[in-house]
Design a protein around this motif. Structure first.
Motif, PDB file in Angstrom:
ATOM      1  N   VAL A   5     -24.472  25.124 -14.992  1.00  0.00           N
ATOM      2  CA  VAL A   5     -23.924  26.415 -14.576  1.00  0.00           C
ATOM      3  C   VAL A   5     -24.409  27.480 -15.541  1.00  0.00           C
ATOM      4  CG1 VAL A   5     -21.853  27.751 -14.123  1.00  0.00           C
ATOM      5  CG2 VAL A   5     -21.901  25.307 -13.568  1.00  0.00           C
ATOM      6  N   GLU A   6     -25.161  28.434 -14.996  1.00  0.00           N
ATOM      7  CA  GLU A   6     -25.732  29.511 -15.809  1.00  0.00           C
ATOM      8  C   GLU A   6     -24.856  30.768 -15.696  1.00  0.00           C
ATOM      9  OE1 GLU A   6     -29.981  28.040 -14.074  1.00  0.00           O
ATOM     10  OE2 GLU A   6     -28.194  28.756 -13.026  1.00  0.00           O
ATOM     11  N   SER A   7     -24.946  31.589 -16.709  1.00  0.00           N
ATOM     12  CA  SER A   7     -24.285  32.887 -16.686  1.00  0.00           C
ATOM     13  C   SER A   7     -25.021  33.814 -17.639  1.00  0.00           C
ATOM     14  CB  SER A   7     -22.815  32.763 -17.079  1.00  0.00           C
ATOM     15  OG  SER A   7     -22.693  32.231 -18.383  1.00  0.00           O
ATOM     16  N   GLY A   8     -24.747  35.109 -17.488  1.00  0.00           N
ATOM     17  CA  GLY A   8     -25.270  36.078 -18.448  1.00  0.00           C
ATOM     18  C   GLY A   8     -26.370  36.971 -17.938  1.00  0.00           C
ATOM     19  N   GLY A   9     -26.846  36.746 -16.720  1.00  0.00           N
ATOM     20  CA  GLY A   9     -27.875  37.624 -16.190  1.00  0.00           C
ATOM     21  C   GLY A   9     -27.322  39.003 -15.855  1.00  0.00           C
ATOM     22  N   GLY A  10     -28.233  39.881 -15.488  1.00  0.00           N
ATOM     23  CA  GLY A  10     -27.800  41.225 -15.118  1.00  0.00           C
ATOM     24  C   GLY A  10     -28.932  42.217 -15.164  1.00  0.00           C
ATOM     25  N   LEU A  11     -28.546  43.489 -15.129  1.00  0.00           N
ATOM     26  CA  LEU A  11     -29.496  44.595 -15.150  1.00  0.00           C
ATOM     27  C   LEU A  11     -29.461  45.237 -16.536  1.00  0.00           C
ATOM     28  CD1 LEU A  11     -31.370  46.678 -13.760  1.00  0.00           C
ATOM     29  CD2 LEU A  11     -29.287  47.900 -13.060  1.00  0.00           C
ATOM     30  N   VAL A  12     -30.632  45.427 -17.111  1.00  0.00           N
ATOM     31  CA  VAL A  12     -30.716  46.018 -18.446  1.00  0.00           C
ATOM     32  C   VAL A  12     -31.948  46.917 -18.500  1.00  0.00           C
ATOM     33  CG1 VAL A  12     -32.041  44.078 -19.395  1.00  0.00           C
ATOM     34  CG2 VAL A  12     -30.638  45.483 -20.924  1.00  0.00           C
ATOM     35  N   GLN A  13     -31.890  47.922 -19.333  1.00  0.00           N
ATOM     36  CA  GLN A  13     -33.043  48.800 -19.506  1.00  0.00           C
ATOM     37  C   GLN A  13     -34.077  48.144 -20.424  1.00  0.00           C
ATOM     38  OE1 GLN A  13     -31.540  52.606 -20.878  1.00  0.00           O
ATOM     39  NE2 GLN A  13     -31.511  53.387 -18.777  1.00  0.00           N
ATOM     40  N   PRO A  85     -40.010  45.138 -18.413  1.00  0.00           N
ATOM     41  CA  PRO A  85     -39.909  45.002 -16.954  1.00  0.00           C
ATOM     42  C   PRO A  85     -40.538  43.708 -16.436  1.00  0.00           C
ATOM     43  CG  PRO A  85     -40.442  47.257 -17.513  1.00  0.00           C
ATOM     44  CD  PRO A  85     -40.497  46.475 -18.801  1.00  0.00           C
ATOM     45  N   GLU A  86     -41.572  43.233 -17.084  1.00  0.00           N
ATOM     46  CA  GLU A  86     -42.211  41.996 -16.642  1.00  0.00           C
ATOM     47  C   GLU A  86     -41.379  40.746 -16.931  1.00  0.00           C
ATOM     48  OE1 GLU A  86     -43.550  44.394 -18.561  1.00  0.00           O
ATOM     49  OE2 GLU A  86     -44.880  43.544 -20.108  1.00  0.00           O
ATOM     50  N   ASP A  87     -40.266  40.892 -17.618  1.00  0.00           N
ATOM     51  CA  ASP A  87     -39.329  39.770 -17.801  1.00  0.00           C
ATOM     52  C   ASP A  87     -38.401  39.621 -16.597  1.00  0.00           C
ATOM     53  OD1 ASP A  87     -39.054  40.777 -21.220  1.00  0.00           O
ATOM     54  OD2 ASP A  87     -40.184  39.057 -20.457  1.00  0.00           O
ATOM     55  N   THR A  88     -38.470  40.558 -15.673  1.00  0.00           N
ATOM     56  CA  THR A  88     -37.630  40.490 -14.482  1.00  0.00           C
ATOM     57  C   THR A  88     -37.953  39.230 -13.685  1.00  0.00           C
ATOM     58  OG1 THR A  88     -37.390  42.884 -14.315  1.00  0.00           O
ATOM     59  CG2 THR A  88     -37.089  41.610 -12.289  1.00  0.00           C
ATOM     60  N   GLN A 112     -30.106  36.027 -12.059  1.00  0.00           N
ATOM     61  CA  GLN A 112     -31.077  37.114 -11.946  1.00  0.00           C
ATOM     62  C   GLN A 112     -31.053  37.977 -13.213  1.00  0.00           C
ATOM     63  OE1 GLN A 112     -33.271  38.030  -9.257  1.00  0.00           O
ATOM     64  NE2 GLN A 112     -34.080  39.418 -10.837  1.00  0.00           N
ATOM     65  N   VAL A 113     -32.227  38.233 -13.738  1.00  0.00           N
ATOM     66  CA  VAL A 113     -32.407  39.193 -14.825  1.00  0.00           C
ATOM     67  C   VAL A 113     -33.338  40.286 -14.321  1.00  0.00           C
ATOM     68  CG1 VAL A 113     -33.368  39.568 -17.128  1.00  0.00           C
ATOM     69  CG2 VAL A 113     -32.011  37.514 -16.656  1.00  0.00           C
ATOM     70  N   THR A 114     -32.859  41.521 -14.382  1.00  0.00           N
ATOM     71  CA  THR A 114     -33.654  42.657 -13.938  1.00  0.00           C
ATOM     72  C   THR A 114     -33.767  43.647 -15.085  1.00  0.00           C
ATOM     73  OG1 THR A 114     -32.891  42.381 -11.658  1.00  0.00           O
ATOM     74  CG2 THR A 114     -33.895  44.490 -12.235  1.00  0.00           C
ATOM     75  N   VAL A 115     -35.004  43.988 -15.447  1.00  0.00           N
ATOM     76  CA  VAL A 115     -35.254  44.923 -16.532  1.00  0.00           C
ATOM     77  C   VAL A 115     -35.873  46.177 -15.936  1.00  0.00           C
ATOM     78  CG1 VAL A 115     -36.341  45.277 -18.768  1.00  0.00           C
ATOM     79  CG2 VAL A 115     -35.640  42.975 -18.081  1.00  0.00           C
ATOM     80  N   SER A 116     -35.182  47.276 -16.086  1.00  0.00           N
ATOM     81  CA  SER A 116     -35.672  48.541 -15.526  1.00  0.00           C
ATOM     82  C   SER A 116     -36.499  49.292 -16.571  1.00  0.00           C
ATOM     83  CB  SER A 116     -34.504  49.395 -15.059  1.00  0.00           C
ATOM     84  OG  SER A 116     -33.679  49.744 -16.152  1.00  0.00           O
TER      85      SER A 116
END
Length: 117
Positions: A5-13, A85-88, A112-116
């Motif tokens: 069970v994974e946790s901790g992903g999200g949207l970050v600059q 951003p390429e870590d998305t 999901q990890v999204t880097v803006s």
């Protein structure tokens, strides 16, 4: 069998940090690898970092990401800093058991990890 069970992903600059966690449903021998892979849209799944008898990192994350394990808690972490951003990607936790056998691979559901930019 092992459930992950994974946790901790999200949207970050870009330039920010995130920490991913993955808890296994049972203990994993320290010599067996726990680690993280990622898959970006339209790309193959790739290794990010693993921790077992040795620690390995993808060249693209060396110096920015740190993997660690808490064997007492059956948990592996991925501390991600200086995100780009390429870590998305979707990040998947993996357990690779080869000792004492048989060889088995287990995967989490992904986070999901999204880097803006």
């Amino acid at each position: 069998q092992v459930q992950l069970v994974e946790s901790g992903g999200g949207l970050v600059q870009a330039g920010g940090s995130l920490r991913l966690s993955c808890v296994a449903s049972r203990s994993i021998f320290s010599r067996n690898a726990m680690g993280w892979y990622r898959q970006a849209p339209g790309k193959q799944r790739e290794l990010v970092a693993t921790s077992g008898s040795s620690t390995n990192y993808a060249n693209s994350v060396k110096g920015r990401f740190t993997i660690s394990r808490d064997n007492a808690e059956n948990t592996v972490y991925l501390q991600m800093s200086s995100l780009k951003p390429e870590d998305t990607a979707v990040y998947y936790c993996n357990v690779h058991e080869s000792w004492p056998g048989p060889v088995m691979d287990y995967w989490g559901q992904g986070t999901q990890v999204t880097v803006s930019s």
